[in-house]
Design a protein around this motif. Structure first.
Motif, PDB file in Angstrom:
ATOM      1  N   ALA A  27      36.992  28.681  47.301  1.00  0.00           N
ATOM      2  CA  ALA A  27      38.063  29.566  46.857  1.00  0.00           C
ATOM      3  C   ALA A  27      37.471  30.621  45.941  1.00  0.00           C
ATOM      4  O   ALA A  27      36.587  30.331  45.147  1.00  0.00           O
ATOM      5  CB  ALA A  27      39.132  28.775  46.129  1.00  0.00           C
ATOM      6  N   ARG A  28      37.963  31.799  46.078  1.00  0.00           N
ATOM      7  CA  ARG A  28      37.557  32.884  45.195  1.00  0.00           C
ATOM      8  C   ARG A  28      38.552  32.968  44.059  1.00  0.00           C
ATOM      9  O   ARG A  28      39.744  33.145  44.286  1.00  0.00           O
ATOM     10  CB  ARG A  28      37.590  34.185  45.956  1.00  0.00           C
ATOM     11  CG  ARG A  28      36.278  34.727  46.260  1.00  0.00           C
ATOM     12  CD  ARG A  28      36.485  36.122  46.801  1.00  0.00           C
ATOM     13  NE  ARG A  28      35.265  36.819  46.613  1.00  0.00           N
ATOM     14  CZ  ARG A  28      34.701  37.571  47.541  1.00  0.00           C
ATOM     15  NH1 ARG A  28      35.302  37.739  48.681  1.00  0.00           N
ATOM     16  NH2 ARG A  28      33.579  38.164  47.299  1.00  0.00           N
ATOM     17  N   LEU A  29      38.082  32.811  42.865  1.00  0.00           N
ATOM     18  CA  LEU A  29      38.949  32.907  41.704  1.00  0.00           C
ATOM     19  C   LEU A  29      38.877  34.325  41.159  1.00  0.00           C
ATOM     20  O   LEU A  29      37.791  34.880  41.002  1.00  0.00           O
ATOM     21  CB  LEU A  29      38.528  31.905  40.632  1.00  0.00           C
ATOM     22  CG  LEU A  29      38.548  30.437  41.048  1.00  0.00           C
ATOM     23  CD1 LEU A  29      38.037  29.565  39.914  1.00  0.00           C
ATOM     24  CD2 LEU A  29      39.937  30.020  41.462  1.00  0.00           C
ATOM     25  N   SER A  30      40.037  34.910  40.884  1.00  0.00           N
ATOM     26  CA  SER A  30      40.053  36.256  40.334  1.00  0.00           C
ATOM     27  C   SER A  30      41.149  36.379  39.291  1.00  0.00           C
ATOM     28  O   SER A  30      42.151  35.678  39.334  1.00  0.00           O
ATOM     29  CB  SER A  30      40.246  37.298  41.434  1.00  0.00           C
ATOM     30  OG  SER A  30      41.470  37.088  42.094  1.00  0.00           O
ATOM     31  N   ILE A  31      40.920  37.263  38.367  1.00  0.00           N
ATOM     32  CA  ILE A  31      41.878  37.531  37.295  1.00  0.00           C
ATOM     33  C   ILE A  31      42.553  38.852  37.621  1.00  0.00           C
ATOM     34  O   ILE A  31      41.920  39.909  37.559  1.00  0.00           O
ATOM     35  CB  ILE A  31      41.171  37.566  35.934  1.00  0.00           C
ATOM     36  CG1 ILE A  31      40.496  36.220  35.678  1.00  0.00           C
ATOM     37  CG2 ILE A  31      42.165  37.913  34.827  1.00  0.00           C
ATOM     38  CD1 ILE A  31      39.535  36.222  34.523  1.00  0.00           C
ATOM     39  N   ASN A  32      43.829  38.771  38.005  1.00  0.00           N
ATOM     40  CA  ASN A  32      44.561  39.953  38.450  1.00  0.00           C
ATOM     41  C   ASN A  32      45.745  40.279  37.545  1.00  0.00           C
ATOM     42  O   ASN A  32      46.780  40.732  38.025  1.00  0.00           O
ATOM     43  CB  ASN A  32      45.030  39.762  39.891  1.00  0.00           C
ATOM     44  CG  ASN A  32      43.879  39.663  40.859  1.00  0.00           C
ATOM     45  OD1 ASN A  32      42.936  40.427  40.768  1.00  0.00           O
ATOM     46  ND2 ASN A  32      43.946  38.721  41.770  1.00  0.00           N
ATOM     47  N   ILE A  33      45.596  40.015  36.250  1.00  0.00           N
ATOM     48  CA  ILE A  33      46.621  40.416  35.287  1.00  0.00           C
ATOM     49  C   ILE A  33      45.946  41.233  34.194  1.00  0.00           C
ATOM     50  O   ILE A  33      44.741  41.143  33.986  1.00  0.00           O
ATOM     51  CB  ILE A  33      47.390  39.221  34.679  1.00  0.00           C
ATOM     52  CG1 ILE A  33      46.469  38.292  33.888  1.00  0.00           C
ATOM     53  CG2 ILE A  33      48.149  38.460  35.759  1.00  0.00           C
ATOM     54  CD1 ILE A  33      47.193  37.202  33.122  1.00  0.00           C
ATOM     55  N   THR A  34      46.765  42.044  33.519  1.00  0.00           N
ATOM     56  CA  THR A  34      46.289  42.861  32.407  1.00  0.00           C
ATOM     57  C   THR A  34      47.339  42.812  31.306  1.00  0.00           C
ATOM     58  O   THR A  34      48.450  42.307  31.525  1.00  0.00           O
ATOM     59  CB  THR A  34      46.095  44.338  32.833  1.00  0.00           C
ATOM     60  OG1 THR A  34      47.379  44.914  33.074  1.00  0.00           O
ATOM     61  CG2 THR A  34      45.211  44.455  34.065  1.00  0.00           C
ATOM     62  N   ALA A  57      44.013  34.281  37.404  1.00  0.00           N
ATOM     63  CA  ALA A  57      45.358  34.598  36.939  1.00  0.00           C
ATOM     64  C   ALA A  57      45.979  35.623  37.869  1.00  0.00           C
ATOM     65  O   ALA A  57      45.282  36.473  38.426  1.00  0.00           O
ATOM     66  CB  ALA A  57      45.324  35.151  35.516  1.00  0.00           C
ATOM     67  N   LYS A  58      47.314  35.516  38.028  1.00  0.00           N
ATOM     68  CA  LYS A  58      48.025  36.518  38.824  1.00  0.00           C
ATOM     69  C   LYS A  58      49.498  36.498  38.451  1.00  0.00           C
ATOM     70  O   LYS A  58      50.013  35.538  37.891  1.00  0.00           O
ATOM     71  CB  LYS A  58      47.869  36.250  40.325  1.00  0.00           C
ATOM     72  CG  LYS A  58      48.514  34.976  40.796  1.00  0.00           C
ATOM     73  CD  LYS A  58      48.295  34.791  42.293  1.00  0.00           C
ATOM     74  CE  LYS A  58      48.953  33.505  42.786  1.00  0.00           C
ATOM     75  NZ  LYS A  58      48.772  33.335  44.228  1.00  0.00           N
ATOM     76  N   VAL A  59      50.168  37.606  38.771  1.00  0.00           N
ATOM     77  CA  VAL A  59      51.605  37.709  38.605  1.00  0.00           C
ATOM     78  C   VAL A  59      52.243  36.964  39.769  1.00  0.00           C
ATOM     79  O   VAL A  59      51.759  37.056  40.906  1.00  0.00           O
ATOM     80  CB  VAL A  59      52.057  39.189  38.585  1.00  0.00           C
ATOM     81  CG1 VAL A  59      53.577  39.300  38.580  1.00  0.00           C
ATOM     82  CG2 VAL A  59      51.456  39.901  37.389  1.00  0.00           C
ATOM     83  N   VAL A  60      53.316  36.211  39.500  1.00  0.00           N
ATOM     84  CA  VAL A  60      54.034  35.485  40.556  1.00  0.00           C
ATOM     85  C   VAL A  60      55.492  35.912  40.576  1.00  0.00           C
ATOM     86  O   VAL A  60      56.014  36.428  39.586  1.00  0.00           O
ATOM     87  CB  VAL A  60      53.915  33.954  40.398  1.00  0.00           C
ATOM     88  CG1 VAL A  60      52.484  33.502  40.579  1.00  0.00           C
ATOM     89  CG2 VAL A  60      54.455  33.488  39.061  1.00  0.00           C
ATOM     90  N   VAL A  61      56.146  35.672  41.695  1.00  0.00           N
ATOM     91  CA  VAL A  61      57.551  36.025  41.854  1.00  0.00           C
ATOM     92  C   VAL A  61      58.397  35.199  40.909  1.00  0.00           C
ATOM     93  O   VAL A  61      58.184  33.989  40.776  1.00  0.00           O
ATOM     94  CB  VAL A  61      57.987  35.805  43.314  1.00  0.00           C
ATOM     95  CG1 VAL A  61      59.454  36.122  43.495  1.00  0.00           C
ATOM     96  CG2 VAL A  61      57.137  36.630  44.257  1.00  0.00           C
ATOM     97  N   SER A  62      59.345  35.839  40.239  1.00  0.00           N
ATOM     98  CA  SER A  62      60.227  35.132  39.318  1.00  0.00           C
ATOM     99  C   SER A  62      61.069  34.102  40.049  1.00  0.00           C
ATOM    100  O   SER A  62      61.422  34.297  41.213  1.00  0.00           O
ATOM    101  CB  SER A  62      61.150  36.114  38.592  1.00  0.00           C
ATOM    102  OG  SER A  62      60.406  36.948  37.774  1.00  0.00           O
TER     103      SER A  62
END
Length: 74
Positions: A7-14, A67-72
Motif C-alpha cells: 500500500a502506498r501511504l500518503s498525506i493528503n491533508i493540509t 491522512a485524507k479528507v473523508v465524506v461526512s
C-alpha cells in the motif's frame, strides 16, 4: 511465485482542511494508530482530531504516516 502487494501511504491533508472530516494514520511505538473525526486545528506542528465519541486526539505532525479528507457521515 506469489505476487507482492503493498500500500502506498500518503498525506493528503493540509491546514486548509481544518473543519473537515479526516482519517489519519500515525506511527506509535507499537506500530500504527488511526483516528477518524473532525480536524479541529493544525498549529505548531500538532493536529487536533475530534473523534465521534467527543475525545480530542492530538497528533504530532512528524508522526503522520497517511491522512485524507473523508465524506461526512450522514
Amino acid at each position: 511465485m506469489s505476487p507482492a502487494f503493498g500500500a502506498r501511504l500518503s498525506i493528503n491533508i493540509t491546514p486548509a482542511d481544518v473543519g473537515k472530516r479526516v482519517t489519519v494514520r500515525r506511527r506509535v511505538p507499537e506500530g500504527f494508530r488511526d483516528a477518524v473525526g473532525q480536524l479541529e486545528f493544525w498549529r505548531d506542528g500538532v493536529l487536533g482530531v475530534r473523534k465521534r465519541d467527543g475525545t480530542l486526539v492530538e497528533i504530532p505532525e512528524d508522526t503522520l504516516a497517511a491522512a485524507k479528507v473523508v465524506v461526512s457521515r450522514a
